[in-house]
Design a protein around this motif. Sequence first.
Motif, PDB file in Angstrom:
ATOM      1  N   GLY A   1      44.870  45.953  34.177  1.00 50.88           N
ATOM      2  CA  GLY A   1      44.324  44.957  33.251  1.00 50.88           C
ATOM      3  C   GLY A   1      44.637  43.722  33.608  1.00 50.88           C
ATOM      4  O   GLY A   1      45.398  43.280  34.315  1.00 50.88           O
ATOM      5  N   ASP A   2      44.026  42.600  32.787  1.00 50.71           N
ATOM      6  CA  ASP A   2      44.249  41.348  32.929  1.00 50.71           C
ATOM      7  C   ASP A   2      45.314  40.882  31.837  1.00 50.71           C
ATOM      8  O   ASP A   2      45.235  40.993  30.780  1.00 50.71           O
ATOM      9  N   SER A   3      46.467  40.276  32.588  1.00 50.42           N
ATOM     10  CA  SER A   3      47.523  39.895  31.629  1.00 50.42           C
ATOM     11  C   SER A   3      47.018  38.954  30.624  1.00 50.42           C
ATOM     12  O   SER A   3      47.604  38.547  29.606  1.00 50.42           O
TER      13      SER A   3
ATOM     14  N   ASP B   1      34.253  35.753  33.391  1.00 50.69           N
ATOM     15  CA  ASP B   1      34.867  35.449  32.303  1.00 50.69           C
ATOM     16  C   ASP B   1      34.751  36.522  31.394  1.00 50.69           C
ATOM     17  O   ASP B   1      34.622  36.518  29.988  1.00 50.69           O
ATOM     18  N   ALA B   2      34.332  37.859  31.767  1.00 51.43           N
ATOM     19  CA  ALA B   2      34.061  39.173  31.006  1.00 51.43           C
ATOM     20  C   ALA B   2      35.030  39.337  30.053  1.00 51.43           C
ATOM     21  O   ALA B   2      36.127  38.944  30.139  1.00 51.43           O
ATOM     22  N   ARG B   3      34.553  39.939  28.662  1.00 49.39           N
ATOM     23  CA  ARG B   3      35.441  40.178  27.691  1.00 49.39           C
ATOM     24  C   ARG B   3      36.226  41.325  28.103  1.00 49.39           C
ATOM     25  O   ARG B   3      37.339  41.465  28.032  1.00 49.39           O
ATOM     26  N   PHE B   4      35.630  42.306  28.924  1.00 53.08           N
ATOM     27  CA  PHE B   4      36.173  43.683  29.363  1.00 53.08           C
ATOM     28  C   PHE B   4      36.248  43.782  30.777  1.00 53.08           C
ATOM     29  O   PHE B   4      35.330  43.645  31.453  1.00 53.08           O
ATOM     30  N   THR B   5      37.775  43.624  31.443  1.00 50.05           N
ATOM     31  CA  THR B   5      37.976  43.853  32.767  1.00 50.05           C
ATOM     32  C   THR B   5      38.796  44.843  33.152  1.00 50.05           C
ATOM     33  O   THR B   5      39.846  44.773  32.282  1.00 50.05           O
ATOM     34  N   THR B   6      38.758  45.474  34.248  1.00 53.56           N
ATOM     35  CA  THR B   6      39.698  46.425  34.588  1.00 53.56           C
ATOM     36  C   THR B   6      39.720  46.546  35.994  1.00 53.56           C
ATOM     37  O   THR B   6      38.354  46.673  36.675  1.00 53.56           O
ATOM     38  N   THR B   7      40.663  46.984  36.585  1.00 47.56           N
ATOM     39  CA  THR B   7      40.776  47.559  38.057  1.00 47.56           C
ATOM     40  C   THR B   7      41.200  49.124  38.040  1.00 47.56           C
ATOM     41  O   THR B   7      42.262  49.213  37.679  1.00 47.56           O
ATOM     42  N   THR B   8      40.272  49.980  38.621  1.00 53.34           N
ATOM     43  CA  THR B   8      40.710  51.326  38.724  1.00 53.34           C
ATOM     44  C   THR B   8      41.788  51.567  39.805  1.00 53.34           C
ATOM     45  O   THR B   8      41.630  50.844  41.025  1.00 53.34           O
TER      46      THR B   8
ATOM     47  N   GLY C   1      28.683  33.578  32.149  1.00 48.98           N
ATOM     48  CA  GLY C   1      28.662  33.446  30.716  1.00 48.98           C
ATOM     49  C   GLY C   1      27.742  34.734  30.066  1.00 48.98           C
ATOM     50  O   GLY C   1      27.704  34.868  28.895  1.00 48.98           O
ATOM     51  N   GLN C   2      27.097  35.825  30.949  1.00 47.04           N
ATOM     52  CA  GLN C   2      26.429  36.745  30.656  1.00 47.04           C
ATOM     53  C   GLN C   2      27.142  37.989  30.692  1.00 47.04           C
ATOM     54  O   GLN C   2      26.690  39.116  30.341  1.00 47.04           O
ATOM     55  N   VAL C   3      28.317  38.097  31.590  1.00 50.31           N
ATOM     56  CA  VAL C   3      28.988  39.417  31.866  1.00 50.31           C
ATOM     57  C   VAL C   3      29.738  39.895  30.879  1.00 50.31           C
ATOM     58  O   VAL C   3      30.872  39.247  30.684  1.00 50.31           O
ATOM     59  N   LEU C   4      29.627  40.893  30.307  1.00 48.70           N
ATOM     60  CA  LEU C   4      30.144  41.452  29.115  1.00 48.70           C
ATOM     61  C   LEU C   4      31.572  42.363  29.947  1.00 48.70           C
ATOM     62  O   LEU C   4      32.560  42.453  29.163  1.00 48.70           O
TER      63      LEU C   4
END
Length: 305
Positions: free
Chosen positions: A209-211, A267-274, A165-168
């Motif tokens: 990204g997350d679909s 459940d971060a709002r922004f997620t990505t895998t490089t 809940g804290q991870v942006l």
Amino acid sequence: MTASTTAYPVGTPGVAWGAAERAQWLARQRRQRSYADDVLSVVERLRPRFEVIQYGQLDYGDQQFPLYAFKSQPWQPDLPVALVTGGVHGYETSGVHGALQFLEQRAQDYAGRVNLLVAPCISPWAYERIHRWNPDAIDPNRSFHADSPAGESAALLDLVAPYAGQVLLHIDLHETTDSDESEFRPALAARDGKPYEPGEIPDGFYLVGDSGNPQPAFQQAVIAAVEKVTHIAPADARGEIIGSAVVGHGVINYPVKQLGLCAGVTDARFTTTTEVYPDSPRATPQQCNDAQVAAVCAALDFALS
């Protein structure tokens, strides 16, 4: 790069591995570099600047691998958390060294703005053997789920749990290499008793990204920053990268939680895998590390803007 069709040397085609085949595969693995020299030495060097926590230990045969993460110091409970992970696949070198370089060179730029939680080398056994799997022939990056069979994945899930809940932001640092087609995808097909279908390795950097939460503006901000450091992978003739439709310049999407990927642990709002491509004739190892750092910084800048 396009793959070869040579049969994998372990197992019988069309038959999933049992204990004997896994043991045969394990016997082929050789230690090629040192987690202590390459990673733990940097952990010690950075101790005065961060809170360093041991969040687990992996015991494999006669080897023990302590798992370390870095936390902002001081930790400020009123700030959001940004999670940076590297080395989920131990062979993806710039994921590990890019995370460490970010800590050394750029992390202090975000002091007082965000709480950083950085796990730079999630799979140290695989780091030493330049491999994708752990010694049980399990891919940690398909194992981030409850009751995970991979100790690497279970330890990270435990580390992250208190910050639910804290991870942006969560950015997970990876590479796509020629060995994906020469070794790891053939091994996967052999392990599971399935036919190996050769693929094509893209030349350049891209993002996954997350679909379920694609955040296209965020993904493009990261691509734009990395493009100043290294080239971005083009779509192939089918409009795809590694078999997935390109949804934006250098971006594809996966259902990260469904697949048990590291990028889905919060459940971060922004997620990505490089995905850096270190085998390109147009990229050096340092450029690959720099691309990872540029991606982390761009992701933080966008998320905090």
